[in-house]
Design an enzyme around this catalytic site. Structure first.
Site, PDB file in Angstrom:
ATOM      1  N   LYS A   8      98.407 -36.099  19.282  1.00 45.84           N
ATOM      2  CA  LYS A   8      98.979 -34.991  20.047  1.00 45.84           C
ATOM      3  C   LYS A   8      98.107 -33.758  19.844  1.00 45.84           C
ATOM      4  O   LYS A   8      97.745 -33.433  18.708  1.00 45.84           O
ATOM      5  CB  LYS A   8     100.414 -34.717  19.565  1.00 45.84           C
ATOM      6  CG  LYS A   8     101.390 -35.857  19.884  1.00 45.84           C
ATOM      7  CD  LYS A   8     101.705 -35.922  21.363  1.00 45.84           C
ATOM      8  CE  LYS A   8     102.834 -36.909  21.652  1.00 45.84           C
ATOM      9  NZ  LYS A   8     103.155 -36.971  23.087  1.00 45.84           N
ATOM     10  N   ASP A  16      96.952 -36.741  23.769  1.00 47.60           N
ATOM     11  CA  ASP A  16      98.006 -36.320  24.696  1.00 47.60           C
ATOM     12  C   ASP A  16      98.189 -34.819  24.566  1.00 47.60           C
ATOM     13  O   ASP A  16      98.597 -34.321  23.517  1.00 47.60           O
ATOM     14  CB  ASP A  16      99.314 -37.046  24.358  1.00 47.60           C
ATOM     15  CG  ASP A  16     100.402 -36.798  25.403  1.00 47.60           C
ATOM     16  OD1 ASP A  16     100.178 -35.976  26.323  1.00 47.60           O
ATOM     17  OD2 ASP A  16     101.481 -37.425  25.293  1.00 47.60           O
ATOM     18  N   GLU A  30      95.914 -37.810  28.021  1.00 46.81           N
ATOM     19  CA  GLU A  30      97.190 -37.898  28.710  1.00 46.81           C
ATOM     20  C   GLU A  30      97.635 -36.498  29.143  1.00 46.81           C
ATOM     21  O   GLU A  30      97.602 -35.559  28.346  1.00 46.81           O
ATOM     22  CB  GLU A  30      98.199 -38.516  27.727  1.00 46.81           C
ATOM     23  CG  GLU A  30      99.454 -39.009  28.368  1.00 46.81           C
ATOM     24  CD  GLU A  30     100.276 -39.868  27.411  1.00 46.81           C
ATOM     25  OE1 GLU A  30      99.703 -40.595  26.568  1.00 46.81           O
ATOM     26  OE2 GLU A  30     101.510 -39.808  27.507  1.00 46.81           O
ATOM     27  N   ASP A  42     101.221 -38.505  32.988  1.00 43.61           N
ATOM     28  CA  ASP A  42     102.511 -38.806  32.357  1.00 43.61           C
ATOM     29  C   ASP A  42     103.600 -37.934  32.985  1.00 43.61           C
ATOM     30  O   ASP A  42     104.322 -38.385  33.879  1.00 43.61           O
ATOM     31  CB  ASP A  42     102.423 -38.604  30.845  1.00 43.61           C
ATOM     32  CG  ASP A  42     103.713 -38.995  30.133  1.00 43.61           C
ATOM     33  OD1 ASP A  42     104.602 -39.569  30.790  1.00 43.61           O
ATOM     34  OD2 ASP A  42     103.856 -38.731  28.915  1.00 43.61           O
ATOM     35  N   LYS A 102     107.269 -44.830  32.015  1.00 45.65           N
ATOM     36  CA  LYS A 102     108.314 -44.774  30.982  1.00 45.65           C
ATOM     37  C   LYS A 102     109.645 -45.029  31.660  1.00 45.65           C
ATOM     38  O   LYS A 102     109.949 -44.406  32.692  1.00 45.65           O
ATOM     39  CB  LYS A 102     108.348 -43.397  30.309  1.00 45.65           C
ATOM     40  CG  LYS A 102     107.135 -43.085  29.472  1.00 45.65           C
ATOM     41  CD  LYS A 102     107.242 -41.681  28.858  1.00 45.65           C
ATOM     42  CE  LYS A 102     106.028 -41.386  27.994  1.00 45.65           C
ATOM     43  NZ  LYS A 102     105.944 -39.944  27.658  1.00 45.65           N
ATOM     44  N   CYS A 109     106.988 -44.461  25.825  1.00 47.82           N
ATOM     45  CA  CYS A 109     108.399 -44.228  25.487  1.00 47.82           C
ATOM     46  C   CYS A 109     108.580 -42.796  25.033  1.00 47.82           C
ATOM     47  O   CYS A 109     107.615 -42.102  24.744  1.00 47.82           O
ATOM     48  CB  CYS A 109     108.874 -45.198  24.411  1.00 47.82           C
ATOM     49  SG  CYS A 109     108.037 -45.039  22.820  1.00 47.82           S
ATOM     50  N   ASP A 163     102.109 -47.882  24.430  1.00 50.09           N
ATOM     51  CA  ASP A 163     102.498 -46.775  23.546  1.00 50.09           C
ATOM     52  C   ASP A 163     104.001 -46.881  23.329  1.00 50.09           C
ATOM     53  O   ASP A 163     104.784 -46.109  23.862  1.00 50.09           O
ATOM     54  CB  ASP A 163     102.096 -45.444  24.218  1.00 50.09           C
ATOM     55  CG  ASP A 163     102.564 -44.235  23.429  1.00 50.09           C
ATOM     56  OD1 ASP A 163     102.660 -44.327  22.192  1.00 50.09           O
ATOM     57  OD2 ASP A 163     102.834 -43.192  24.054  1.00 50.09           O
TER      58      ASP A 163
HETATM   59 MG    MG Z   1     102.750 -38.103  27.085  1.00 49.21          MG
END
Ligand code: MG
Length: 367
Positions: A162, A190, A218, A243, A267, A295, A320
């Site tokens: 992240k 991400d 992402e 995403d 997702k 998720c 993921d």
């Molecule tokens: Mg994401």
């Protein structure tokens, strides 16, 4: 097999370490578990993590959706009406894709249980095992390097890092991680919408120039900024995964037509469950775009449902599904087994889940 009761409860799953992204910090997964009870005694299980910062769905909103819109459209109906049932769930209200996902997966679970076949087999799965990455929360560079090392020691060979909190530190963070893990470890990042398009291209160029070898990025920019996303996709040396920009199959179609991203993250909580996810996977396949299955902070009820779907979609090439791997305990019995970095499917009918411990009942509607 008729649905006679819809029940919803809260479950709290403590995490090994706090989950920190550009959007939030969480110490536990606080999810809503749905149980669809039938006149034959079978129970279909679903799960909705309230992720207000991404889906807008709070716990109260999920419960309200269940009580006022979704449960009334299910009660008394036969599971064999599956196709119209799943369609009616999506049409029962706008938004609240998490509540719809919980109900949709519970219907798939019941349908599989009705005919005694696992959902991934119903879908014609060619694989029975998935290997997931694991998330490294955004923190100070040294702490992230330590977390990355720990993850590699646990056997993970793909880290989803992240970034995007104080973007000026992002390169330092990734350099610290790259230096701490073997070169064979895959790093994907991400940004959770944190960068501007130009900033994203500058950062990604500089990361690759420094040899950080980033596999994909992402959602670098705001979810609503499709032109910005396309700008990054066209100018970045790193493949771009959409995403927050893709919730519904309609969103996916738009991204695919605009060629605004190289990859799509599916997702269940964004697209209302397995039914919507199958549509996105099919669209992506038509356009030759590979997908990730992702998720939220989910327990193994929802992650298991996503695993059933992913096993059956070869267009899903990135996994993921680390929710259960981030948790300190697992209240779920049945369903896929989590073995290190692997999710291994089991041959139980439906989605295979038969119990969730520690439920705090919140509501019920019955015929
Ligand atoms: Mg994401």
């Amino acid at each position: 097999m008729k649905i006679t009761s819809v029940q919803w409860s809260r479950v709290s799953i403590p995490l090994l370490t706090p989950f920190k992204t550009a959007l939030r910090t969480a110490n536990a997964a606080e999810d809503i578990i749905v149980r669809l009870v039938t006149d034959t005694g079978e129970v279909g299980f679903g799960e909705a993590p309230p992720t207000g910062v991404i889906t807008g769905d709070t716990a109260e909103a999920v419960c309200g959706a269940l009580a006022h819109h979704l449960a009334p459209c299910l009660l008394g109906r036969d599971v064999e009406e599956f196709e119209t049932l799943t369609r009616d769930v999506q049409k029962a209200m706008v938004h609240n894709s998490s509540a719809k996902a919980a109900v949709d997966m519970a219907l798939w679970d019941l349908y599989g249980k009705r005919f005694g076949i696992p959902v991934f087999r119903m879908l014609g799965a060619a694989r029975t095992k998935l290997t997931t990455d694991i998330t490294i929360s955004v923190n100070a560079p040294e702490e992230m390097a330590r977390d990355a090392e720990k993850a590699v020691n646990r056997g993970f060979d793909c880290l989803k890092v992240k970034v995007g909190v104080n973007p000026s530190l992002d390169i330092e963070r990734l350099s610290a991680i790259r230096a701490a893990v073997p070169a064979s470890v895959v790093l994907r990042i991400d940004a959770n919408q944190a960068w501007t398009p130009r900033e994203a291209v500058r950062m990604l160029n500089s990361m690759q120039d420094k040899g950080l070898d980033i596999e994909l990025v992402e959602q670098p920019v705001k979810g609503a900024d499709l032109e910005g996303l396309r700008y990054v996709t066209e100018h970045s040396p790193v493949p771009v995964l959409a995403d927050e920009a893709v919730f519904s199959p309609e969103d996916a179609l738009k991204i695919l037509q605009l060629r605004a991203a190289d990859l799509i993250n599916i997702k269940l909580m964004k697209c209302g469950g397995i039914t919507g996810a199958l549509k996105i996977a099919t669209l992506a396949e038509l356009y030759g775009v590979e997908c990730m299955i992702g998720c939220m902070l989910e327990g193994r009820v929802a992650v298991n449902a996503a695993a059933h779907l992913a096993c059956a979609c070869s267009v899903i090439t990135k996994v993921d599904l680390d929710g259960p791997m981030l948790a300190a305990s697992d209240p779920v019995s049945g369903g896929c087994r989590c073995e290190g970095k692997d999710l291994v499917m089991t041959e139980e009918p439906g989605l295979g889940v038969y119990a969730v411990e520690g439920l705090e009942p919140l509501g019920e509607l019955r015929v």
